[in-house]
Design an enzyme around this catalytic site. Structure first.
Site, PDB file in Angstrom:
ATOM      1  N   GLU A 142       0.861  -1.192   0.000  1.00 14.64           N
ATOM      2  CA  GLU A 142       0.000   0.000   0.000  1.00 14.64           C
ATOM      3  C   GLU A 142       0.892   1.235   0.000  1.00 14.64           C
ATOM      4  O   GLU A 142       1.254   1.746   1.055  1.00 14.64           O
ATOM      5  CB  GLU A 142      -0.927  -0.024   1.218  1.00 14.64           C
TER       6      GLU A 142
ATOM      7  N   HIS B 237     -10.007   0.769   0.385  1.00 17.02           N
ATOM      8  CA  HIS B 237     -10.895   1.272   1.460  1.00 17.02           C
ATOM      9  C   HIS B 237     -11.780   2.437   1.015  1.00 17.02           C
ATOM     10  O   HIS B 237     -11.538   3.594   1.307  1.00 17.02           O
ATOM     11  CB  HIS B 237     -10.155   1.571   2.759  1.00 17.02           C
TER      12      HIS B 237
ATOM     13  N   ALA C 158      -9.628   8.222   2.611  1.00 13.54           N
ATOM     14  CA  ALA C 158      -8.418   8.707   1.943  1.00 13.54           C
ATOM     15  C   ALA C 158      -8.626   8.822   0.438  1.00 13.54           C
ATOM     16  O   ALA C 158      -7.789   8.401  -0.350  1.00 13.54           O
ATOM     17  CB  ALA C 158      -7.221   7.822   2.266  1.00 13.54           C
TER      18      ALA C 158
ATOM     19  N   GLY D 294     -18.145   0.793  11.317  1.00 16.08           N
ATOM     20  CA  GLY D 294     -19.026   1.859  11.771  1.00 16.08           C
ATOM     21  C   GLY D 294     -18.297   3.133  12.130  1.00 16.08           C
ATOM     22  O   GLY D 294     -18.935   4.115  12.520  1.00 16.08           O
TER      23      GLY D 294
ATOM     24  N   ASP E 268      -8.261  -3.824   7.268  1.00 14.38           N
ATOM     25  CA  ASP E 268      -7.217  -2.798   7.458  1.00 14.38           C
ATOM     26  C   ASP E 268      -6.653  -2.920   8.872  1.00 14.38           C
ATOM     27  O   ASP E 268      -6.302  -1.930   9.521  1.00 14.38           O
ATOM     28  CB  ASP E 268      -7.774  -1.397   7.216  1.00 14.38           C
TER      29      ASP E 268
ATOM     30  N   LEU F  87      -7.345   8.710  11.724  1.00 17.58           N
ATOM     31  CA  LEU F  87      -7.523   7.268  11.760  1.00 17.58           C
ATOM     32  C   LEU F  87      -6.297   6.587  11.165  1.00 17.58           C
ATOM     33  O   LEU F  87      -5.783   7.000  10.125  1.00 17.58           O
ATOM     34  CB  LEU F  87      -8.763   6.861  10.974  1.00 17.58           C
TER      35      LEU F  87
END
Length: 391
Positions: free
Chosen positions: A131, A218, A222, A251, A277, A310
Site C-alpha cells: 500500500e 478502502h 483517503a 461503523g 485494514d 484514523l
C-alpha cells in the site's frame, strides 16, 4: 495414505447456496463434495460440528498486522506467520499481509519475506499488499508524507520481479504518482492494481480502470468524495463495473447509511468487499503501538494518531460480517460473500478460494448461529477450535 473426512451436523453455505442435512467432504486439503448426511461413503471419517454453519474461510486483502506485530516494523517470515495466526480465530483463512508506505529497504525486505513465506507454505499466507509509497500526499491518511513518492522505472521493475515469486501481489497506487502506462505494465505482469489514497477525479479514475486497475482501496477513506459536480474516486469506484472496492465495516470509517447507499448503487460485476485494514492490536490487549516511528493509540474501537487521524482499524473479519449483516441489514449470504467469494474474485482466485466446490481449498470457518467463530480449517487442517489450544 489419503486424508479424507466429512464435516457433519451444520448447515453448509457453499458461497452461492445453503445446504441442509448435508456434509462437507474433504480429501487431502481440498473440498471433494457436498453430500446428503445419509450418503457419506462408509470409508470416510465423520467429524461432528455440533450445529451452526460452515462457510468458506474469509479472504482479507488488507492486513497491516496482528498478534502484536506490524509488517512494517518486522518485515520477516516470523511476522507473517504471527499475523496469519492472529487472524485465523476470526475466520480469516487467506490474507495479504500489507506493507504501508515505507523505505525501499523495508519494502525489499517485505517482498523477500513474502517470497520465503510462499515457499514455506505459511498457513493463511496468500501474498502481499504493498500500500504505497506511490500515493497522493493530499490524501495520505496515516502514511508518512516524507516517504510518499512517484513511481520510477526501478520501482516498476521491482514490482514485476516481485510478482514472479509471490502467489498474489496487490499494490495500491494513486494517479498523482503513477502514469497509466505503468498501471498497464503492472497488470500485464499479473499484479493486481488498486487505486487509493488519491484526490483524483472521476474521469481520471475511470481511465485508470481502463488502463488495468481493478480495485479501489478502502472505499470513502483517503479519497476524493462524491460531489454534486465531481463524483470523485468514490463515485468512480461505485459506478465503474469492472472495479471491486474494499470497505472497512466498523461503523467508524464509513457510516452504515453511506455503506448501504454504496451497496445498493454499486455497478457490477465488480463488488464491494470487506477488508479489515487491521493493525497489530488484533488478538491482543495492547493499547498502543508505533508505525514509522509515530505512536498509534487504541481507544473506543478505533486506532488513531495523536492528532486524531484514523490509522488502520481495530477490526477482525467476523466482526465486519456481523456489522454488515446486523447493522447495515444485508442478508447473511451476501455478508459472507463479501468476506470470502468477492475478495477471492477481486484477486482472480475464486477458482480455489471463497467457495466450496470440487477441488477448491478446504478453507473452512465453522460459525455458531449467533455468528461466533467456533472452528477454522486451512487446507483441511484445523488451526483454531473454540476453547482449545492448537499447536
Amino acid at each position: 495414505m489419503s486424508d479424507r473426512f466429512a464435516l457433519t451436523g451444520a448447515r453448509i453455505f457453499d458461497g452461492d447456496d445453503w445446504h441442509d442435512k448435508a456434509a462437507l467432504v474433504v480429501r487431502d486439503g481440498l473440498v471433494e463434495s457436498i453430500v446428503l448426511a445419509g450418503a457419506i461413503p462408509s470409508d470416510v471419517r465423520k467429524v461432528e460440528t455440533g450445529g451452526g454453519m460452515l462457510a468458506p474461510g474469509f479472504v482479507d486483502l488488507q492486513v497491516n498486522g496482528g498478534g502484536g506485530v506490524m509488517l512494517n516494523d518486522h518485515p520477516d517470515v516470523a511476522s507473517i506467520e504471527t499475523i496469519c495466526r492472529a487472524h485465523a480465530p476470526f475466520g480469516t483463512t487467506a490474507l495479504l499481509p500489507t506493507l504501508i508506505t515505507d523505505t525501499p529497504d523495508i519494502t525489499a525486505a517485505a517482498v523477500a519475506a513474502g517470497a520465503e513465506a510462499a515457499q514455506q507454505k505459511v498457513p493463511g499466507f496468500l501474498g502481499l499488499h504493498l500500500e504505497g509509497p506511490h500515493l497522493s500526499v493530499a490524501r495520505k491518511g496515516a502514511h508518512d508524507p516524507a516517504l510518499i513518492r512517484p513511481m520510477t522505472d526501478a520501482d516498476q521493475a521491482m514490482l514485476v520481479a516481485a510478482r514472479k515469486n509471490l502467489p498474489v501481489l496487490l499494490t495500491t497506487i494513486a494517479p498523482e504518482s503513477v502514469e497509466p502506462a505503468r498501471v498497464s505494465a503492472l497488470a500485464e505482469a499479473g499484479i493486481v492494481v488498486s487505486v487509493g489514497h488519491s484526490d483524483t477525479g472521476y474521469v481520471k479514475a475511470r481511465a485508470f480502470a481502463g488502463a488495468g486497475a481493478t480495485l479501489v482501496t478502502h472505499l470513502f477513506n483517503a479519497m476524493s468524495q462524491i460531489g454534486n459536480r465531481e463524483p470523485g474516486l468514490a463515485g468512480a469506484a461505485i459506478d465503474t463495473g469492472a472495479l471491486f472496492a474494499g470497505i472497512i465495516a466498523d461503523g467508524i470509517h464509513v457510516d452504515p447509511a453511506t455503506m448501504a447507499i454504496a451497496l445498493r448503487a454499486k455497478q457490477g460485476p465488480g463488488k464491494i468487499v470487506l477488508v479489515t485494514d487491521a493493525m497489530a492490536t488484533i488478538g491482543t490487549d495492547m493499547t498502543s503501538f508505533t508505525l514509522n516511528g509515530r505512536t498509534i493509540y487504541r481507544k473506543d474501537g478505533s486506532l488513531r494518531l495523536a492528532d486524531g487521524t484514523l490509522a488502520g482499524a481495530d477490526l477482525d473479519m467476523i466482526s465486519a460480517v456481523r456489522f454488515v449483516h446486523r447493522i447495515v441489514g444485508l442478508d447473511l449470504s451476501e455478508a459472507l460473500r463479501m468476506a470470502s467469494l468477492y475478495p477471492a474474485q477481486a484477486l482472480g482466485q475464486s477458482h480455489r478460494l471463497g467457495r466450496f466446490a470440487n477441488g477448491t481449498a478446504a478453507d473452512i470457518v465453522a460459525l455458531s448461529d449467533d455468528l461466533n467463530v467456533e472452528g477454522v480449517w486451512i487446507g483441511g487442517t484445523k488451526v483454531f477450535a473454540l476453547g482449545a489450544t492448537l499447536r
